[in-house]
Design an enzyme around this catalytic site. Sequence first.
Site, PDB file in Angstrom:
ATOM      1  N   GLY A  13       2.566   0.079   4.465  1.00 33.35           N
ATOM      2  CA  GLY A  13       2.097  -0.954   3.557  1.00 33.35           C
ATOM      3  C   GLY A  13       2.260  -2.309   4.208  1.00 33.35           C
ATOM      4  O   GLY A  13       3.213  -2.526   4.962  1.00 33.35           O
ATOM      5  N   SER A  19       0.791  -1.230   0.000  1.00 33.92           N
ATOM      6  CA  SER A  19       0.000   0.000   0.000  1.00 33.92           C
ATOM      7  C   SER A  19       0.822   1.277   0.000  1.00 33.92           C
ATOM      8  O   SER A  19       0.241   2.375   0.008  1.00 33.92           O
ATOM      9  CB  SER A  19      -0.950   0.006   1.201  1.00 33.92           C
ATOM     10  OG  SER A  19      -2.027  -0.889   0.989  1.00 33.92           O
ATOM     11  N   LYS A  54       3.461   6.866   5.136  1.00 36.78           N
ATOM     12  CA  LYS A  54       2.502   5.895   4.610  1.00 36.78           C
ATOM     13  C   LYS A  54       3.044   4.500   4.879  1.00 36.78           C
ATOM     14  O   LYS A  54       4.237   4.245   4.702  1.00 36.78           O
ATOM     15  CB  LYS A  54       2.296   6.086   3.107  1.00 36.78           C
ATOM     16  CG  LYS A  54       1.312   5.085   2.492  1.00 36.78           C
ATOM     17  CD  LYS A  54      -0.111   5.382   2.907  1.00 36.78           C
ATOM     18  CE  LYS A  54      -1.075   4.256   2.508  1.00 36.78           C
ATOM     19  NZ  LYS A  54      -0.989   3.093   3.432  1.00 36.78           N
TER      20      LYS A  54
END
Length: 309
Positions: free
Chosen positions: A253, A82, A251
């Site tokens: 993932g 992600s 971010k």
Amino acid sequence: MPRTTPLPRRRLLRAGGALAAAAALTPTVTARAAADSAPDDVSARLRALEREYDARLGVHARNTRTGRTVTYRAGEPFAMCSLFKAFAAAAVLRDHSGPAGRGGRSGLDEVIHFPPADILSNSEHSGDFLETGIPVREACALAIRYSDNTAGNLMLRRIGGPAGLTRFFRSLGDEVSRLDRWETDLNSAIPGDPRDTTTPSALARSLERLTLGRALSGADRRQLVAWLKGNTTSAKRFRAGLPEGWTLADKTGTGSYASAHDLGVAWTTRGTPVVLAVLTTKAERDAPVDETLIERTARLLAQTVAPGE
């Protein structure tokens, strides 16, 4: 875990195959700095973490003020998972933001309508917009803040699918990162599979261009950073490992084979930007994810590239 996505599929990229193969060269195990040598034990400590967690660890960390840099397996391929959502949002900003048109709405205000069949796992936030449709800017925010999978796919639709995101990477000078599939298939993270892969250094450099450089306009850069600062998924990763008082925009993932990553920019208490990429994976498909590995790696990197800040 990976599922078959109900969204339309795109043809797999052919041109990226050679690039991914080049990324899979002999593993690098280095700790270096632009101005002076990093502590001799950094590589040894990273190797010790790998052994302790029975994982493969990829690292790129850079103090943008001093140039002090630590890399470890930074040129090896890892599944992107992600992390792609931060770059998809950046591509949307570059291509769809700007002044409002005649109707008083910018491209980010446009509403995307989608059917129930498009709702995926980890998409409870975008599911709230099933009846009304979701504004483009809200889809970007949900994809970054909550790693909402449906929102991630809706962003990909806006930029030409996985191939469109790969073109965006190339426009940033990143000749390695590639996206081939949609959520949630892209999280399969099969060892040796070149699809949907990147390297720690490639992603870190691309993120630096977007958040600290001139790859985006000033307004778009500030919007991307604001979304990243609002991320809610790294409480046990970077946010747990970085020093108190640092400001983080990141971010995460996660995928199969215990793939667990964090990528971001952190500002020290002195306001120095530090770019961080920590990517991890294991040999077994259903191995447990170890967020503590990312936490401890982040702590070591902060101590190494920005001591006393």
